[in-house]
Each structure stands twice: as structure tokens, then as C-alpha cells.
Scaffold this motif. Structure first.
Motif, PDB file in Angstrom:
ATOM      1  N   GLU A   9       0.838  -1.191   0.000  1.00 31.11           N
ATOM      2  CA  GLU A   9       0.000   0.000   0.000  1.00 31.11           C
ATOM      3  C   GLU A   9       0.876   1.245   0.000  1.00 31.11           C
ATOM      4  O   GLU A   9       1.858   1.330   0.742  1.00 31.11           O
ATOM      5  N   LEU A  10       0.527   2.194  -0.857  1.00 25.96           N
ATOM      6  CA  LEU A  10       1.189   3.491  -0.848  1.00 25.96           C
ATOM      7  C   LEU A  10       0.456   4.374   0.147  1.00 25.96           C
ATOM      8  O   LEU A  10      -0.739   4.634  -0.006  1.00 25.96           O
ATOM      9  N   ILE A  11       1.152   4.795   1.184  1.00 31.16           N
ATOM     10  CA  ILE A  11       0.524   5.568   2.246  1.00 31.16           C
ATOM     11  C   ILE A  11       0.496   7.043   1.858  1.00 31.16           C
ATOM     12  O   ILE A  11       1.537   7.681   1.708  1.00 31.16           O
ATOM     13  N   LEU A  27      20.889  -0.961  13.249  1.00 29.24           N
ATOM     14  CA  LEU A  27      20.259  -1.065  11.933  1.00 29.24           C
ATOM     15  C   LEU A  27      18.874  -0.436  12.016  1.00 29.24           C
ATOM     16  O   LEU A  27      18.041  -0.859  12.817  1.00 29.24           O
ATOM     17  N   LEU A  28      18.643   0.599  11.207  1.00 34.18           N
ATOM     18  CA  LEU A  28      17.350   1.271  11.155  1.00 34.18           C
ATOM     19  C   LEU A  28      16.572   0.775   9.943  1.00 34.18           C
ATOM     20  O   LEU A  28      17.076   0.809   8.819  1.00 34.18           O
ATOM     21  N   LEU A  29      15.347   0.331  10.163  1.00 34.46           N
ATOM     22  CA  LEU A  29      14.513  -0.188   9.087  1.00 34.46           C
ATOM     23  C   LEU A  29      13.103   0.359   9.199  1.00 34.46           C
ATOM     24  O   LEU A  29      12.579   0.516  10.303  1.00 34.46           O
ATOM     25  N   SER A  30      12.493   0.621   8.054  1.00 40.59           N
ATOM     26  CA  SER A  30      11.101   1.060   8.024  1.00 40.59           C
ATOM     27  C   SER A  30      10.270  -0.025   7.354  1.00 40.59           C
ATOM     28  O   SER A  30      10.589  -0.452   6.237  1.00 40.59           O
ATOM     29  N   PRO A  31       9.214  -0.526   8.010  1.00 39.83           N
ATOM     30  CA  PRO A  31       8.421  -1.614   7.430  1.00 39.83           C
ATOM     31  C   PRO A  31       7.663  -1.172   6.189  1.00 39.83           C
ATOM     32  O   PRO A  31       7.360   0.008   6.010  1.00 39.83           O
ATOM     33  N   MET A  32       7.348  -2.131   5.335  1.00 40.45           N
ATOM     34  CA  MET A  32       6.613  -1.861   4.104  1.00 40.45           C
ATOM     35  C   MET A  32       5.135  -1.668   4.415  1.00 40.45           C
ATOM     36  O   MET A  32       4.520  -2.480   5.101  1.00 40.45           O
ATOM     37  N   GLY A  33       4.574  -0.583   3.923  1.00 37.81           N
ATOM     38  CA  GLY A  33       3.172  -0.283   4.181  1.00 37.81           C
ATOM     39  C   GLY A  33       2.245  -1.370   3.671  1.00 37.81           C
ATOM     40  O   GLY A  33       2.422  -1.891   2.579  1.00 37.81           O
ATOM     41  N   GLY A  34       1.244  -1.717   4.461  1.00 36.39           N
ATOM     42  CA  GLY A  34       0.274  -2.733   4.060  1.00 36.39           C
ATOM     43  C   GLY A  34       0.759  -4.132   4.369  1.00 36.39           C
ATOM     44  O   GLY A  34       0.151  -4.860   5.151  1.00 36.39           O
ATOM     45  N   GLN A  35       1.887  -4.539   3.771  1.00 34.50           N
ATOM     46  CA  GLN A  35       2.403  -5.888   3.987  1.00 34.50           C
ATOM     47  C   GLN A  35       3.058  -6.044   5.349  1.00 34.50           C
ATOM     48  O   GLN A  35       2.996  -7.104   5.962  1.00 34.50           O
ATOM     49  N   GLY A  36       3.737  -5.002   5.820  1.00 34.46           N
ATOM     50  CA  GLY A  36       4.380  -5.054   7.127  1.00 34.46           C
ATOM     51  C   GLY A  36       5.751  -5.696   7.146  1.00 34.46           C
ATOM     52  O   GLY A  36       6.320  -5.908   8.222  1.00 34.46           O
ATOM     53  N   PHE A  37       6.318  -6.011   5.970  1.00 33.64           N
ATOM     54  CA  PHE A  37       7.633  -6.653   5.962  1.00 33.64           C
ATOM     55  C   PHE A  37       8.711  -5.681   6.419  1.00 33.64           C
ATOM     56  O   PHE A  37       8.863  -4.590   5.877  1.00 33.64           O
ATOM     57  N   LEU A  38       9.468  -6.094   7.428  1.00 31.77           N
ATOM     58  CA  LEU A  38      10.624  -5.336   7.888  1.00 31.77           C
ATOM     59  C   LEU A  38      11.885  -5.852   7.200  1.00 31.77           C
ATOM     60  O   LEU A  38      12.775  -5.080   6.860  1.00 31.77           O
ATOM     61  N   ILE A  39      11.940  -7.164   7.003  1.00 31.76           N
ATOM     62  CA  ILE A  39      13.086  -7.817   6.365  1.00 31.76           C
ATOM     63  C   ILE A  39      12.565  -8.838   5.365  1.00 31.76           C
ATOM     64  O   ILE A  39      11.664  -9.621   5.674  1.00 31.76           O
ATOM     65  N   GLY A  40      13.130  -8.811   4.153  1.00 32.72           N
ATOM     66  CA  GLY A  40      12.770  -9.811   3.158  1.00 32.72           C
ATOM     67  C   GLY A  40      12.124  -9.263   1.911  1.00 32.72           C
ATOM     68  O   GLY A  40      11.853 -10.013   0.970  1.00 32.72           O
ATOM     69  N   ARG A  41      11.876  -7.960   1.869  1.00 30.40           N
ATOM     70  CA  ARG A  41      11.293  -7.330   0.689  1.00 30.40           C
ATOM     71  C   ARG A  41      12.060  -6.043   0.397  1.00 30.40           C
ATOM     72  O   ARG A  41      12.044  -5.104   1.192  1.00 30.40           O
ATOM     73  N   LEU A  56       1.613   3.122  10.596  1.00 28.64           N
ATOM     74  CA  LEU A  56       1.202   2.201  11.655  1.00 28.64           C
ATOM     75  C   LEU A  56      -0.246   1.748  11.490  1.00 28.64           C
ATOM     76  O   LEU A  56      -0.620   0.666  11.947  1.00 28.64           O
ATOM     77  N   LEU A  57      -1.057   2.566  10.836  1.00 30.21           N
ATOM     78  CA  LEU A  57      -2.450   2.187  10.617  1.00 30.21           C
ATOM     79  C   LEU A  57      -2.570   0.957   9.730  1.00 30.21           C
ATOM     80  O   LEU A  57      -3.583   0.256   9.760  1.00 30.21           O
ATOM     81  N   THR A  58      -1.541   0.686   8.913  1.00 29.82           N
ATOM     82  CA  THR A  58      -1.590  -0.451   7.986  1.00 29.82           C
ATOM     83  C   THR A  58      -0.661  -1.583   8.394  1.00 29.82           C
ATOM     84  O   THR A  58      -0.621  -2.610   7.727  1.00 29.82           O
ATOM     85  N   VAL A  59       0.095  -1.402   9.462  1.00 28.88           N
ATOM     86  CA  VAL A  59       1.070  -2.413   9.889  1.00 28.88           C
ATOM     87  C   VAL A  59       0.678  -2.933  11.265  1.00 28.88           C
ATOM     88  O   VAL A  59       0.780  -2.211  12.260  1.00 28.88           O
ATOM     89  N   ARG A  60       0.205  -4.171  11.319  1.00 30.45           N
ATOM     90  CA  ARG A  60      -0.216  -4.768  12.585  1.00 30.45           C
ATOM     91  C   ARG A  60       0.881  -5.609  13.221  1.00 30.45           C
ATOM     92  O   ARG A  60       0.849  -5.878  14.420  1.00 30.45           O
ATOM     93  N   SER A  61       1.820  -6.057  12.403  1.00 36.25           N
ATOM     94  CA  SER A  61       2.939  -6.843  12.913  1.00 36.25           C
ATOM     95  C   SER A  61       4.126  -6.626  11.994  1.00 36.25           C
ATOM     96  O   SER A  61       3.983  -6.152  10.865  1.00 36.25           O
TER      97      SER A  61
END
Length: 382
Positions: free
Chosen positions: A215-217, A299-313, A340-345
Motif C-alpha cells: 500500500e502506498l501511504i 540497523l534502522l529499518l522502516s516496514p513496508m506499508g500494508g504488507q508489514g515486511f521489515l526484512i525480506g522485501r 502504523l495504521l496499515t502495519v499490525r505486525s
């Protein structure tokens, strides 16, 4: 008898650890730099997990595939998961037209569902072939093997793909439509993030095992939030002697810019104190910097919107070797309230089972959501 088509794009994901930001037109370059197969081994991993978890009569499954690197090379001969039929011959070098031709042969053989290993480009090729066929709504399950997977027809991991396939064979899942998205890789390599909707595909519907589309936020300005995040990171994390590895994404790029760094939007960068010591790093560059550094690491990471992937995408440069060197306790998520509205985990898929289990054992990870404001999110490992 269930007839399952199975297909691999042998070049998918080759550029990930090299920081090539995609493999379209980059296969020869990636292999010349030492890239190892990613797509085929992940397809094999899916099949091995399927053999362990599927409870049913394997003789009632027929796998329809291509001979060679687009199929049979990755089907383990020691597994008793049904019979295999070859209806296509893999060429030495593959292209989009080879994928489409293979799909056409599988359709002629009367498959009921297609499992494929690749990325968004592979998905586009498959859907293009399906759209011109008599079965445009044939269900597909993607084994995520590209550099970036934005489309919703991918399972969240090879093991998850096996779970979805088994459940579908048992009749436990309905099929629904999902989006086929892809980045313009030429623009992507220039630092521009342009995601387009190309078509729709049909996949077994499983929120537990399927990743969903990115998702594009789009929100009102979050300038104050970004400034607060920048102040916190600048005051508490960017310090003399600390190596900071910056993940990809616009949020981290903007934060880094506020602190005084020129970070790449889509690459992995590194700083020590106020000095930028690495830009758009591949796996080898990250390992070199980590091996030579003796102080603390974050290591600073931002999760992918909608999918919630922190590592692997989109950050395959962060290989299991890199992550192990950093240490999973030294990873901090950075996320704005809108995302955060689109990332539950926080979803994790490192490509290494033992490392995935280390993340799973943590159960929760901390994310920074504002100035001196953190939140705990559950870790999800399939």
C-alpha cells in the motif's frame, strides 16, 4: 486428480544481495558478479515443506512443469508428492517470452492451479499469458523469490506457499482477485519509486499465509513527526563510534537528510558519527564495513506499508550473514503514525530458518514512532 502447474523464473532475485534493485535485464551482470540462484532453491524449499505438511493422497497430485531450470531441476526426486509430467523444455537463457510460452504449455495440459517462483516481473508475464487464454481466472500462488514483491498473489514465504497450496487442495480456501503491481526498474535504479497497477490475478484467499499487496501511504503532511524522528535519531543514535546502517525507503532518507546525510532512497547506506562511510551498499560492502568496525551497531529499518515486511522485501542486501553480524537486538524499526495504521505486525523472512526462529523467539520488536516515543509490535515469521 489435481493437476498443479509448477514453474520457476531461474533469474528472479539474482540482483538482490548485489544491490542491483531488480533482476530485469540484469541476470548476466548479476551472475558475472557471483550471484547465486535464489528462485529455484526457494521453489525446492516450498516443495519440501509441502511434503512434510500435506495430509492427503500424494498419488492424486500431478505436477505439470518444464524440463530443466524452469522446473524439474528444482523438484526433489526423493520426495513422494505425486507424479511429474514435463510439457515444456527450458532454454539455456530465459526471457519473458519463455515464461509466457511455458505457461501456455501448462494451460494446454489442463492445470487447475499454477505455483510459480519469481518476482513481480514474473507475475506480469504469467498474467499476460493467462489473460489471453481460455482460463484467465486460473488461481496462482507466488513463491516470493524476486528482489521486491508488491503484488498480492505472493505467499509470505516458501513455507507459507506450501501451506496455501495444501489448504487449497483440501478445499479449505476460496479464490479471490488481487492486484498485480510492479516497479519500473529503470526508474527504480535511478532512485525513483514508481509502482504501477498492471492487472488483477486470482489466488487462494488466506490472510494468514498470503502477503497482500503493498500500500502506498498517502496522508496529510507529517513534517512534524519526521522532524521529531530526526531529532531523536540524531540525538540518541547517531553518535561518535556508532555504526548506523540505514535501510531503504523515503522515511529514512528524509530523516537522514534532516541530520545531514545524503542517503539513497532505495539502497542501504552506512554512517559512523557524522561521517557517511557507505552508500548504496551490496551485501559484500556491508560485511566489509561490519568486519572492520569495532564499536556499537544499529540497523534502522522502516516496514513496508500494508504488507508489514521489515526484512525480506526490497532489502535482500541484508543477508543472513549481514543480519547475524549486526545482531537482531540491534535492529530498530522506524515508522510514522500513518503507516502504523496499515502495519499490525513486523513480518520477517530472512531466507534462513534458524535466523527466522531467532526473530520469532523475540515475539516483539520495538519501533520508533516519534520523538522519544516507541511502540512494541509483534513479530510475524511464517
Amino acid at each position: 486428480m489435481v493437476r498443479v502447474g509448477i514453474l520457476a523464473n531461474p533469474d528472479a532475485g539474482l540482483g538482490g544481495r548485489l544491490g542491483l534493485k531488480g533482476s530485469d535485464g540484469q541476470a548476466e551482470l548479476a551472475r558475472s558478479k557471483g550471484a547465486e540462484d535464489r528462485s529455484g532453491p526457494r521453489l525446492e524449499s516450498m516443495l519440501r515443506h509441502f511434503s512434510r505438511i500435506h495430509r492427503g493422497e500424494s498419488r492424486q497430485i500431478e505436477w505439470i512443469t518444464s524440463s530443466g531450470r524452469m522446473g524439474t531441476e528444482w523438484i526433489p526426486v526423493d520426495l513422494e508428492i505425486g507424479t511429474t509430467s514435463e510439457v515444456h523444455q527450458s532454454p539455456g537463457k530465459t526471457s519473458a517470452s519463455d515464461t509466457q510460452d511455458a505457461v501456455a504449455r501448462l494451460l494446454e495440459a489442463g492445470i487447475d492451479l499454477l505455483v510459480y517462483s519469481g518476482g513481480d516481473g514474473t507475475t506480469r508475464d504469467i498474467v499476460a499469458s493467462l489473460s489471453g487464454s481460455e482460463t484467465p481466472e486460473l488461481p496462482v500462488i507466488g513463491v516470493p523469490s524476486g528482489v521486491k514483491m508488491h503484488s498480492g498473489c505472493f505467499a509470505s514465504s516458501p513455507k507459507a506457499a506450501a501451506e496455501v497450496l495444501s489448504a487449497w487442495i483440501h478445499g479449505d480456501l476460496l479464490v479471490s482477485s488481487t492486484e498485480v503491481l510492479d516497479l519500473d526498474e529503470d526508474l527504480y535504479r535511478k532512485g525513483k519509486w514508481v509502482v504501477r497497477l498492471y492487472a488483477e490475478a486470482f489466488s487462494p484467499n488466506s490472510p494468514r499465509w498470503m502477503q497482500g499487496s503493498k500500500e502506498l501511504i498517502q496522508t496529510e503532511s507529517e513534517d512534524e513527526i519526521i522532524i521529531g524522528l530526526s531529532d531523536h535519531i540524531g540525538e540518541s543514535i547517531v553518535e561518535d563510534g556508532r555504526l548506523v546502517i540505514w535501510g531503504s525507503g523515503g522515511t529514512l532518507r528524509e530523516i537522514g537528510g534532516n541530520i545531514g546525510f545524503e542517503l539513497t532512497t532505495l539502497g542501504i547506506d552506512a554512517t559512523v558519527g557524522s561521517e557517511q562511510v557507505g552508500t548504496d551498499l551490496a551485501e559484500s560492502g556491508l560485511i566489509e564495513i561490519l568486519d572492520s568496525h569495532e564499536g556499537p551497531v544499529t540497523l534502522l529499518l522502516s516496514p513496508m506499508g500494508g504488507q508489514g515486511f521489515l526484512i525480506g522485501r526490497g532489502n535482500l542486501q541484508l543477508s543472513p550473514a549481514v543480519l547475524s553480524s549486526i545482531g537482531i537486538d540491534n535492529i530498530l524499526g522506524v515508522v510514522t503514525p500513518a503507516k502504523l495504521l496499515t502495519v499490525r505486525s513486523l513480518r520477517i523472512e530472512t531466507g534462513d530458518d534458524s535466523l527466522d526462529q531467532e526473530f520469532a523467539a523475540k515475539r516483539y520488536m520495538k519501533v520508533l514512532q516519534g520523538y522519544r516515543t516507541t511502540r512494541i509490535l509483534p513479530v510475524s515469521v511464517d
